[in-house]
Write a protein that holds these residues in place. Structure first.
Motif, PDB file in Angstrom:
ATOM      1  N   PRO A  61       0.919  -1.135   0.029  1.00 46.15           N
ATOM      2  CA  PRO A  61      -0.101  -0.007   0.071  1.00 46.15           C
ATOM      3  C   PRO A  61       0.954   1.194  -0.035  1.00 46.15           C
ATOM      4  O   PRO A  61       0.479   2.530  -0.704  1.00 46.15           O
ATOM      5  N   ASP A  62       2.097   1.420   0.530  1.00 42.46           N
ATOM      6  CA  ASP A  62       2.944   2.389   0.651  1.00 42.46           C
ATOM      7  C   ASP A  62       3.436   2.742  -0.737  1.00 42.46           C
ATOM      8  O   ASP A  62       3.489   3.932  -1.151  1.00 42.46           O
ATOM      9  N   ALA A  63       3.861   1.617  -1.499  1.00 41.23           N
ATOM     10  CA  ALA A  63       4.228   1.871  -2.960  1.00 41.23           C
ATOM     11  C   ALA A  63       3.093   2.347  -3.658  1.00 41.23           C
ATOM     12  O   ALA A  63       3.325   3.267  -4.786  1.00 41.23           O
ATOM     13  N   ALA A  64       1.979   1.853  -3.466  1.00 42.93           N
ATOM     14  CA  ALA A  64       0.677   2.286  -4.319  1.00 42.93           C
ATOM     15  C   ALA A  64       0.508   3.842  -3.970  1.00 42.93           C
ATOM     16  O   ALA A  64       0.087   4.325  -4.926  1.00 42.93           O
ATOM     17  N   ARG A  65       0.442   4.140  -2.821  1.00 36.86           N
ATOM     18  CA  ARG A  65       0.115   5.406  -2.437  1.00 36.86           C
ATOM     19  C   ARG A  65       1.573   6.315  -3.243  1.00 36.86           C
ATOM     20  O   ARG A  65       1.021   7.456  -3.659  1.00 36.86           O
ATOM     21  N   GLY A 117       0.684   7.452  -6.648  1.00 37.86           N
ATOM     22  CA  GLY A 117      -0.335   8.261  -6.878  1.00 37.86           C
ATOM     23  C   GLY A 117      -1.810   7.614  -6.736  1.00 37.86           C
ATOM     24  O   GLY A 117      -2.966   8.371  -7.141  1.00 37.86           O
ATOM     25  N   MET A 118      -1.802   6.122  -6.441  1.00 36.68           N
ATOM     26  CA  MET A 118      -3.003   5.679  -6.129  1.00 36.68           C
ATOM     27  C   MET A 118      -3.714   6.094  -4.858  1.00 36.68           C
ATOM     28  O   MET A 118      -3.369   6.400  -3.991  1.00 36.68           O
ATOM     29  N   ASP A 119      -5.159   6.387  -4.995  1.00 31.09           N
ATOM     30  CA  ASP A 119      -5.787   6.490  -3.644  1.00 31.09           C
ATOM     31  C   ASP A 119      -6.051   5.310  -2.985  1.00 31.09           C
ATOM     32  O   ASP A 119      -7.215   4.724  -3.046  1.00 31.09           O
ATOM     33  N   VAL A 120      -5.394   4.853  -2.057  1.00 32.66           N
ATOM     34  CA  VAL A 120      -5.320   3.639  -1.397  1.00 32.66           C
ATOM     35  C   VAL A 120      -6.562   3.446  -0.512  1.00 32.66           C
ATOM     36  O   VAL A 120      -7.280   2.669  -0.387  1.00 32.66           O
ATOM     37  N   GLY A 121      -6.984   4.551   0.132  1.00 31.67           N
ATOM     38  CA  GLY A 121      -8.368   4.537   0.868  1.00 31.67           C
ATOM     39  C   GLY A 121      -9.566   4.295   0.086  1.00 31.67           C
ATOM     40  O   GLY A 121     -10.117   3.396   0.473  1.00 31.67           O
ATOM     41  N   ARG A 122      -9.524   4.849  -1.016  1.00 36.92           N
ATOM     42  CA  ARG A 122     -10.890   4.711  -1.967  1.00 36.92           C
ATOM     43  C   ARG A 122     -10.794   3.260  -2.382  1.00 36.92           C
ATOM     44  O   ARG A 122     -11.791   2.909  -2.688  1.00 36.92           O
ATOM     45  N   LEU A 123      -9.692   2.792  -2.713  1.00 38.84           N
ATOM     46  CA  LEU A 123      -9.570   1.331  -3.282  1.00 38.84           C
ATOM     47  C   LEU A 123      -9.862   0.379  -2.456  1.00 38.84           C
ATOM     48  O   LEU A 123     -10.304  -0.589  -2.456  1.00 38.84           O
TER      49      LEU A 123
END
Length: 405
Positions: free
Chosen positions: A271-275, A278-284
């Motif tokens: 999740p840290d790398a995804a964040r 630029g990914m919205d981890v919370g929304r996903l």
């Protein structure tokens, strides 16, 4: 005087070691099921009266003990198979009865197992399938007995209602995770209790409870909202089976072919790398839990619209908790979940026949399921017992979020 160099001696091959089978997670899973069946066989033998009697003179005639144990285990597992797959004592349409019951039991397990596997794949531990099933059953039943719609449309709306009920219940967990950091294990467990108590409350309210209001059972779902039988009466397998198979294909496509699935996999992997990407981890996470809840809600809808025709306090049974086992056994792969759901559905269907024919308690099925989970959670033990060399991605990594296309 010329000298000829000695010919190079071929290198000595190292002494051969005892060869061991190489296998990934699927071989370990199959061996775990086999190990559980062996443990079950030991329990059957210990509980058999004739085997215990023969064990009283074991040192005089040891073969009698093994013979009685073999007969007890053989008869029990044969009855289990006949109750789940095929019985030579049945003929005509009745011969399809065992496999029909297996498919009926497997349908909600596959749907709920897909929901649990989806959330596991995104790094979320969804322990709330039980509550999501209850909400799906409540909404589907309410639409089924209160709305007056044409045939076909009524069923479609009721199924969508169950889907939305589960989606709402799962989405709440994802929203709490994204906005407050509340751990999904705690919130899903608490929401299980909320859903169950909500159902118990509704079963005491007029408009939901069936007249004459003396029992905790809902109104009956209208025939226009019932899932049709695939093979006709008296076989109970219904259209929900095809719905479960389509859901499995949809989950496979989501993770293997869609952009959203790629982002969900990225969040599950790191999740840290995804964040950082630029990914919205919370929304996903909200989306993932909503999808997982929707699949579990479909399981509840399939039970109400296809099997029971109404809602009771036990409408979910233990499906939500068994779905966790199904997802683990299926290694979070949609096709593996189908296989695991069929296995557990067969155990449920055959357990009744096993108890009726041999007297072995149906509780043995629960023991087998528990032992399968135990062995799945200890892959090193299974590899050591069956001498399997680690190869490829092990079962542990698969449960942690790996995916096999």
């Amino acid at each position: 005087m010329s000298t000829t160099a000695p010919a190079a001696q071929p290198a000595q091959a190292p002494p051969q070691r005892r060869r061991r089978r190489t296998g990934g997670g699927w071989l370990v899973t199959a061996c775990a099921v086999l190990a559980a069946l062996v443990v079950g066989a030991l329990l059957i033998a210990v509980g058999d009266e004739r085997t215990r009697a023969a064990a009283g003179y074991f040192f005089s005639y040891p073969w009698d003990t093994f013979t009685e144990a073999w007969y007890a285990v053989r008869d029990a597992y044969l009855a289990l198979f006949q109750g789940a797959v095929y019985s030579p004592n049945l003929s005509g349409r009745g011969a399809l009865g065992p496999i029909s019951e297996t498919l009926v039991n497997a349908t909600p397990l596959v749907l709920a197992g897909l929901g649990v596997a989806l959330s596991f794949r995104v790094g979320l531990f969804n322990i709330g399938a039980q509550g999501q099933i209850v909400l799906g059953a409540i909404v589907a039943a309410w639409v089924g007995f209160t709305w007056q719609l044409p045939v076909g449309l009524h069923l479609l709306v009721a199924v969508v209602g169950g889907l939305l009920g589960g989606t709402l219940w799962g989405g709440i967990v994802g929203w709490l995770k994204a906005r407050t950091g509340a751990h999904e294990v705690i919130t899903t467990i608490m929401l299980n209790y909320v859903a169950l108590n909500l159902l118990n409350f509704l079963l005491t309210q007029r408009g939901f409870q069936r007249p004459p209001y003396g029992q905790a059972i809902s109104e009956a779902v209208a025939d226009t909202a019932r899932l049709p039988l695939l093979l006709g009466s008296p076989l109970r397998v219904h259209l929900g089976l095809l719905l479960a198979l389509l859901a499995a294909v949809a989950v496979w496509w989501l993770f293997s072919r869609s952009r959203l699935g790629f982002r969900l996999r990225a969040v599950g992997a790191n999740p840290d790398a995804a964040r950082t990407a630029g990914m919205d981890v919370g929304r996903l996470q909200v989306v993932a839990m909503g999808l997982a809840g929707g699949l579990a809600g479909l399981a509840g809808a399939s039970q109400v619209l296809g099997v029971t025709g109404s809602v009771t306090g036990s409408v979910a049974g233990t499906i939500g908790f068994d779905a966790i086992t199904v997802a683990l056994l299926g290694r979070n792969n949609p096709y593996g979940v189908i296989a695991a759901g069929l296995l557990f559905g067969g155990l449920r269907a055959g357990g009744v026949q096993m108890q009726a024919s041999t007297g072995v308690p149906v509780d043995l099925v629960g023991v087998l399921q528990a032992m399968i989970v135990l062995f799945i959670a200890a892959p090193a033990l299974i590899r050591a017992v069956f001498r399997i060399r680690a190869g490829g991605s092990g079962v542990g990594s698969e449960l942690a979020g790996g995916w096999t296309r």
